[in-house]
Design a protein around this motif. Structure first.
Motif, PDB file in Angstrom:
ATOM      1  N   MET A   1       0.841  -1.168   0.000  1.00 26.65           N
ATOM      2  CA  MET A   1       0.000   0.000   0.000  1.00 26.65           C
ATOM      3  C   MET A   1       0.891   1.239   0.000  1.00 26.65           C
ATOM      4  N   SER A   2       0.732   2.088  -1.042  1.00 27.54           N
ATOM      5  CA  SER A   2       1.541   3.299  -1.098  1.00 27.54           C
ATOM      6  C   SER A   2       0.788   4.455  -0.446  1.00 27.54           C
ATOM      7  N   ILE A   3       1.526   5.323   0.161  1.00 26.50           N
ATOM      8  CA  ILE A   3       0.940   6.491   0.803  1.00 26.50           C
ATOM      9  C   ILE A   3       0.922   7.626  -0.212  1.00 26.50           C
ATOM     10  N   GLN A   4      -0.248   8.235  -0.402  1.00 26.29           N
ATOM     11  CA  GLN A   4      -0.386   9.350  -1.327  1.00 26.29           C
ATOM     12  C   GLN A   4       0.196  10.609  -0.699  1.00 26.29           C
ATOM     13  N   PRO A   5       0.992  11.367  -1.475  1.00 29.19           N
ATOM     14  CA  PRO A   5       1.530  12.606  -0.924  1.00 29.19           C
ATOM     15  C   PRO A   5       0.410  13.611  -0.673  1.00 29.19           C
ATOM     16  N   LYS A   6       0.573  14.422   0.361  1.00 33.98           N
ATOM     17  CA  LYS A   6      -0.423  15.428   0.719  1.00 33.98           C
ATOM     18  C   LYS A   6      -0.433  16.525  -0.344  1.00 33.98           C
ATOM     19  N   VAL A   7      -1.638  16.839  -0.842  1.00 32.59           N
ATOM     20  CA  VAL A   7      -1.819  17.890  -1.842  1.00 32.59           C
ATOM     21  C   VAL A   7      -2.837  18.877  -1.302  1.00 32.59           C
ATOM     22  N   GLU A   8      -2.544  20.171  -1.438  1.00 34.22           N
ATOM     23  CA  GLU A   8      -3.507  21.183  -1.024  1.00 34.22           C
ATOM     24  C   GLU A   8      -3.439  22.377  -1.965  1.00 34.22           C
ATOM     25  N   VAL A   9      -4.573  23.048  -2.095  1.00 30.89           N
ATOM     26  CA  VAL A   9      -4.677  24.267  -2.890  1.00 30.89           C
ATOM     27  C   VAL A   9      -4.948  25.409  -1.928  1.00 30.89           C
ATOM     28  N   CYS A  10      -4.197  26.496  -2.082  1.00 29.51           N
ATOM     29  CA  CYS A  10      -4.423  27.661  -1.216  1.00 29.51           C
ATOM     30  C   CYS A  10      -4.126  28.944  -1.978  1.00 29.51           C
ATOM     31  N   THR A  11      -4.568  30.045  -1.403  1.00 34.19           N
ATOM     32  CA  THR A  11      -4.356  31.358  -1.999  1.00 34.19           C
ATOM     33  C   THR A  11      -2.890  31.754  -1.858  1.00 34.19           C
ATOM     34  N   LEU A  12      -2.355  32.348  -2.922  1.00 36.04           N
ATOM     35  CA  LEU A  12      -0.969  32.807  -2.920  1.00 36.04           C
ATOM     36  C   LEU A  12      -0.925  34.325  -2.756  1.00 36.04           C
ATOM     37  N   ASP A  13       0.179  34.814  -2.214  1.00 35.59           N
ATOM     38  CA  ASP A  13       0.400  36.255  -2.186  1.00 35.59           C
ATOM     39  C   ASP A  13       1.624  36.577  -3.031  1.00 35.59           C
ATOM     40  N   GLN A  52       2.310  20.218  -3.154  1.00 30.40           N
ATOM     41  CA  GLN A  52       2.426  18.795  -2.894  1.00 30.40           C
ATOM     42  C   GLN A  52       3.587  18.629  -1.931  1.00 30.40           C
ATOM     43  N   GLU A  53       3.283  18.028  -0.788  1.00 32.94           N
ATOM     44  CA  GLU A  53       4.282  17.854   0.273  1.00 32.94           C
ATOM     45  C   GLU A  53       4.951  19.178   0.623  1.00 32.94           C
ATOM     46  N   LEU A  56       5.355  24.267  -3.741  1.00 35.08           N
ATOM     47  CA  LEU A  56       4.502  24.783  -4.799  1.00 35.08           C
ATOM     48  C   LEU A  56       4.826  24.063  -6.102  1.00 35.08           C
ATOM     49  N   GLN A  57       3.819  23.420  -6.691  1.00 37.23           N
ATOM     50  CA  GLN A  57       4.007  22.677  -7.940  1.00 37.23           C
ATOM     51  C   GLN A  57       3.217  23.267  -9.099  1.00 37.23           C
ATOM     52  N   GLY A  58       2.355  24.229  -8.809  1.00 41.15           N
ATOM     53  CA  GLY A  58       1.584  24.858  -9.866  1.00 41.15           C
ATOM     54  C   GLY A  58       0.776  26.008  -9.324  1.00 41.15           C
ATOM     55  N   PHE A  59       0.219  26.784 -10.249  1.00 42.80           N
ATOM     56  CA  PHE A  59      -0.565  27.945  -9.842  1.00 42.80           C
ATOM     57  C   PHE A  59      -1.589  28.285 -10.908  1.00 42.80           C
ATOM     58  N   ALA A  60      -2.554  29.086 -10.510  1.00 42.35           N
ATOM     59  CA  ALA A  60      -3.548  29.642 -11.420  1.00 42.35           C
ATOM     60  C   ALA A  60      -3.785  31.084 -11.010  1.00 42.35           C
ATOM     61  N   GLY A  86      -3.516  19.828 -12.148  1.00 45.79           N
ATOM     62  CA  GLY A  86      -4.140  20.870 -12.955  1.00 45.79           C
ATOM     63  C   GLY A  86      -5.650  20.833 -12.834  1.00 45.79           C
ATOM     64  N   SER A  87      -6.202  19.646 -12.842  1.00 46.30           N
ATOM     65  CA  SER A  87      -7.649  19.480 -12.696  1.00 46.30           C
ATOM     66  C   SER A  87      -8.106  19.969 -11.323  1.00 46.30           C
ATOM     67  N   MET A  88      -7.356  19.624 -10.296  1.00 53.49           N
ATOM     68  CA  MET A  88      -7.681  20.059  -8.936  1.00 53.49           C
ATOM     69  C   MET A  88      -7.653  21.583  -8.846  1.00 53.49           C
ATOM     70  N   LEU A  89      -6.642  22.180  -9.433  1.00 54.97           N
ATOM     71  CA  LEU A  89      -6.500  23.630  -9.424  1.00 54.97           C
ATOM     72  C   LEU A  89      -7.631  24.288 -10.213  1.00 54.97           C
ATOM     73  N   LEU A  90      -7.954  23.747 -11.377  1.00 52.40           N
ATOM     74  CA  LEU A  90      -9.031  24.293 -12.200  1.00 52.40           C
ATOM     75  C   LEU A  90     -10.372  24.216 -11.471  1.00 52.40           C
ATOM     76  N   GLU A  91     -10.628  23.134 -10.788  1.00 54.30           N
ATOM     77  CA  GLU A  91     -11.872  23.010 -10.024  1.00 54.30           C
ATOM     78  C   GLU A  91     -11.974  24.099  -8.957  1.00 54.30           C
ATOM     79  N   GLN A  92     -10.864  24.426  -8.332  1.00 57.11           N
ATOM     80  CA  GLN A  92     -10.859  25.489  -7.322  1.00 57.11           C
ATOM     81  C   GLN A  92     -11.077  26.857  -7.963  1.00 57.11           C
ATOM     82  N   VAL A  93     -10.507  27.074  -9.156  1.00 57.32           N
ATOM     83  CA  VAL A  93     -10.715  28.333  -9.879  1.00 57.32           C
ATOM     84  C   VAL A  93     -12.194  28.486 -10.228  1.00 57.32           C
ATOM     85  N   ILE A  94     -12.805  27.422 -10.723  1.00 59.26           N
ATOM     86  CA  ILE A  94     -14.229  27.452 -11.085  1.00 59.26           C
ATOM     87  C   ILE A  94     -15.072  27.773  -9.844  1.00 59.26           C
TER      88      ILE A  94
END
Length: 153
Positions: A1-13, A52-53, A56-60, A86-94
């Motif tokens: 069983m592999s452990i999924q890395p923690k991913v979160e989306v938050c506001t940037l400054d 991810q962990e 910052l791995q991406g932004f919108a 990207g899909s996770m980020l796009l869902e948050q933008v929407i």
């Protein structure tokens, strides 16, 4: 069983702008400059980052004026593309545009950007037009595909 890395989306400054510019330089052939990214902070803009962990791995960047919202850029570090970030980020933008009472979410994408176009189509965007020779390329120009998503209010 592999452990999924923690991913979160938050506001940037604006303090994240250098990291954003670096990711853009890795992901885009003609990225936004650091100076341009720095102008995308203020009351009409919201920048979201996907971490991810703790890195910052991406932004919108979302720009909203009244009922119109525009996705100015969405970008994932190429090493982390294809993992759903990207899909996770796009869902948050929407969700953010909807919460801000936008009626339509607009964007432009390179005509050659088939992965990006497919991402947008999967999230309900429709092609609404084209802009001839809109983007610079290494050997000339390329058309932009205009896309929009009608948001329920």
């Amino acid at each position: 069983m592999s452990i999924q890395p923690k991913v979160e989306v938050c506001t940037l400054d604006i303090d994240a702008s250098s990291q954003m510019a670096h990711i853009a330089s890795l992901a885009h052939s003609h990225p936004m400059s650091l100076a341009t990214i720095k102008t995308c902070f203020g009351k009409l803009y919201t920048s979201l980052g996907v971490y991810q962990e703790g890195e910052l791995q991406g932004f919108a960047i979302l720009h909203q004026i009244f009922e119109d919202a525009t996705l100015m850029d969405i970008c994932i570090n190429p090493k982390f593309q294809g993992r759903g970030l990207g899909s996770m980020l796009l869902e948050q933008v929407i969700a953010l545009a909807s919460k801000g009472e936008a009626e339509t979410l607009l964007l432009e994408v390179r005509d050659s950007g088939s992965a990006a176009k497919n991402l947008y189509l999967r999230h309900g965007f429709q092609i609404s037009g084209h802009r001839k020779d809109y983007y610079k390329t290494d050997d000339g120009t390329e058309d932009a595909v205009l896309m929009e998503l009608k948001l329920s209010r």
